[in-house]
Design a protein around this motif. Sequence first.
Motif, short mmCIF file in Angstrom:
data_model
loop_
_atom_site.label_atom_id
_atom_site.label_comp_id
_atom_site.label_asym_id
_atom_site.label_seq_id
_atom_site.Cartn_x
_atom_site.Cartn_y
_atom_site.Cartn_z
N GLY A 108 0.55 -1.49 0.77
CA GLY A 108 0.46 -0.17 0.07
C GLY A 108 0.84 1.47 -0.14
O GLY A 108 0.28 2.21 -0.81
N GLU A 109 1.82 1.69 1.00
CA GLU A 109 3.18 2.57 1.04
C GLU A 109 3.34 2.96 -0.40
O GLU A 109 4.00 3.90 -0.32
CB GLU A 109 3.89 2.51 1.70
CG GLU A 109 3.66 2.57 3.51
CD GLU A 109 4.50 1.86 4.71
OE1 GLU A 109 4.76 1.60 4.43
OE2 GLU A 109 4.04 2.22 5.86
N GLU A 110 3.76 1.66 -1.25
CA GLU A 110 4.79 1.43 -2.53
C GLU A 110 3.37 2.31 -3.44
O GLU A 110 3.94 2.81 -3.92
CB GLU A 110 5.43 0.36 -3.16
CG GLU A 110 5.75 0.42 -4.01
CD GLU A 110 7.67 1.10 -3.38
OE1 GLU A 110 7.70 1.92 -4.35
OE2 GLU A 110 8.14 1.32 -2.61
N LEU A 111 3.01 1.82 -3.90
CA LEU A 111 1.53 2.22 -4.27
C LEU A 111 1.24 3.59 -4.62
O LEU A 111 1.25 4.63 -5.16
CB LEU A 111 0.18 1.11 -4.24
CG LEU A 111 0.42 0.17 -5.14
CD1 LEU A 111 -0.78 -0.91 -4.31
CD2 LEU A 111 0.46 -0.30 -6.23
N GLN A 112 1.40 3.93 -2.78
CA GLN A 112 0.77 5.41 -2.63
C GLN A 112 2.30 5.90 -3.25
O GLN A 112 2.05 7.35 -4.11
CB GLN A 112 0.81 5.44 -1.15
CG GLN A 112 -0.60 5.48 -0.74
CD GLN A 112 -0.39 6.23 0.80
OE1 GLN A 112 0.48 6.39 1.85
NE2 GLN A 112 -1.56 5.17 1.39
N ARG A 113 3.41 5.58 -2.98
CA ARG A 113 4.62 6.61 -3.71
C ARG A 113 4.76 6.52 -5.41
O ARG A 113 4.99 7.58 -6.18
CB ARG A 113 5.28 5.90 -3.25
CG ARG A 113 6.45 6.04 -1.48
CD ARG A 113 7.87 6.15 -1.35
NE ARG A 113 7.68 4.19 -0.89
CZ ARG A 113 7.68 3.75 -0.09
NH1 ARG A 113 7.25 4.48 0.68
NH2 ARG A 113 7.57 2.18 -0.20
N ARG A 226 -5.55 -0.33 -7.87
CA ARG A 226 -5.57 -0.73 -6.04
C ARG A 226 -5.07 -2.34 -5.79
O ARG A 226 -4.68 -2.78 -6.03
CB ARG A 226 -7.08 -0.96 -5.34
CG ARG A 226 -7.62 0.60 -6.03
CD ARG A 226 -9.09 0.68 -5.41
NE ARG A 226 -9.48 -0.08 -4.28
CZ ARG A 226 -10.11 0.87 -3.63
NH1 ARG A 226 -10.05 2.53 -3.28
NH2 ARG A 226 -9.97 0.41 -2.15
N ARG A 227 -4.41 -1.83 -4.50
CA ARG A 227 -3.31 -3.18 -3.98
C ARG A 227 -4.33 -4.53 -4.20
O ARG A 227 -3.55 -5.51 -4.30
CB ARG A 227 -3.44 -2.34 -2.13
CG ARG A 227 -2.54 -3.56 -1.66
CD ARG A 227 -2.55 -3.66 -0.45
NE ARG A 227 -3.93 -3.79 0.57
CZ ARG A 227 -4.54 -2.74 1.64
NH1 ARG A 227 -2.70 -2.15 1.85
NH2 ARG A 227 -5.19 -2.71 2.01
N GLU A 228 -5.46 -4.42 -3.27
CA GLU A 228 -6.56 -5.66 -3.63
C GLU A 228 -6.49 -5.29 -4.43
O GLU A 228 -6.45 -7.12 -5.56
CB GLU A 228 -7.78 -5.53 -2.59
CG GLU A 228 -7.40 -5.47 -1.36
CD GLU A 228 -7.26 -3.66 -1.07
OE1 GLU A 228 -7.48 -2.78 -2.46
OE2 GLU A 228 -7.38 -3.11 -0.10
N GLU A 229 -6.82 -5.04 -5.66
CA GLU A 229 -7.54 -5.59 -7.28
C GLU A 229 -6.10 -5.88 -7.59
O GLU A 229 -5.82 -7.15 -8.62
CB GLU A 229 -7.26 -3.90 -7.76
CG GLU A 229 -8.83 -3.85 -7.81
CD GLU A 229 -9.19 -2.18 -8.43
OE1 GLU A 229 -8.54 -1.89 -8.84
OE2 GLU A 229 -10.62 -2.25 -7.91
N LEU A 230 -4.83 -5.50 -7.19
CA LEU A 230 -3.55 -6.41 -8.14
C LEU A 230 -2.74 -6.99 -7.89
O LEU A 230 -2.31 -8.21 -8.42
CB LEU A 230 -2.42 -4.57 -7.38
CG LEU A 230 -0.72 -4.57 -8.17
CD1 LEU A 230 -1.67 -4.83 -9.39
CD2 LEU A 230 0.06 -3.85 -7.58
N VAL A 231 -3.18 -7.33 -6.55
CA VAL A 231 -3.04 -8.94 -5.62
C VAL A 231 -3.55 -10.43 -6.43
O VAL A 231 -3.29 -11.63 -6.57
CB VAL A 231 -2.91 -9.43 -4.23
CG1 VAL A 231 -2.83 -10.27 -3.77
CG2 VAL A 231 -2.28 -8.05 -3.40
N ARG A 232 -5.39 -9.30 -6.81
CA ARG A 232 -5.53 -10.25 -6.92
C ARG A 232 -5.50 -10.30 -8.61
O ARG A 232 -5.45 -11.82 -9.21
CB ARG A 232 -7.28 -10.28 -7.26
CG ARG A 232 -8.38 -10.27 -5.52
CD ARG A 232 -9.67 -9.81 -5.93
NE ARG A 232 -10.25 -8.98 -6.01
CZ ARG A 232 -10.08 -7.65 -4.78
NH1 ARG A 232 -10.32 -8.54 -3.91
NH2 ARG A 232 -10.67 -6.34 -5.96
#
Length: 251
Positions: A108-113, A226-232
């Motif tokens: 989540g932090e990495e995606l924000q950056r 989004r984080r969850e979508e990326l992992v899915r």
Amino acid sequence: MSRKFAFRLQELHALHANLRGVFILMLLLTVALLAYMGVRLWAIPDPVRPVELASLLSFAVACVVLCVGQLQCLRRMRRDTREKIEQMTFADELTGLHNYRYLEQRLGEELQRATRHGYPVSVIYLDCDGFKLVNDTYGHEAGNTVLRRVSQTLRASMRAEDFIGRLGGDEFLAVLPQTDSSGALIAAERLRTRLRALDLTAPGGERMDFVGFSMGVASFPAHATRREELVRAADAAMYRAKKAGGDRVCL
């Protein structure tokens, strides 16, 4: 939270509380002794008072030095306790890799950056093919050995800026900052080649050549934002690799 983790956490908190109690007790004893020496000082004749005063000052300095030392020790223990708790919270007990909680937070932090600075982030979702057969045929300890060997290879194969962890069971997730999908595909194939080169041997000496590695790759922002979508998305790509026969990389 596992029982072992909860027990270790209680131990660390108890140790910290005991040290704090020792420091407070020493401080109270020092104050009491100084008060006692002060009363004695005023009760003795003037000619002897300078000698007693020097002794009192020496004793006071020693007590202060001792208390300061204990306070520094307490601060170090507090820092070490915090670091150990953080390590226990974010580390996978079996493999030593990061756990899902850490991956979730860091991703989540990495995606924000990445959103602020406009660079891509890719993830590799890895599943060990044939792992259930290892457990069923050779036992769970053999399965744990496979997971440890895989984890060591994954850790040694990642860049310094990448981070990888175990999601649970035989599933792992690698996060590659500033890497697009084409770069992640190359990295995933390199990982798969190194993992396939492992000499995975059963307790009886049989080679476990049936163990393979299916990987799915997804990238931000190309496949998800989004984080969850990326992992899915990476998970879905990994299942496509399995359906295609396993031991391969899919986007």
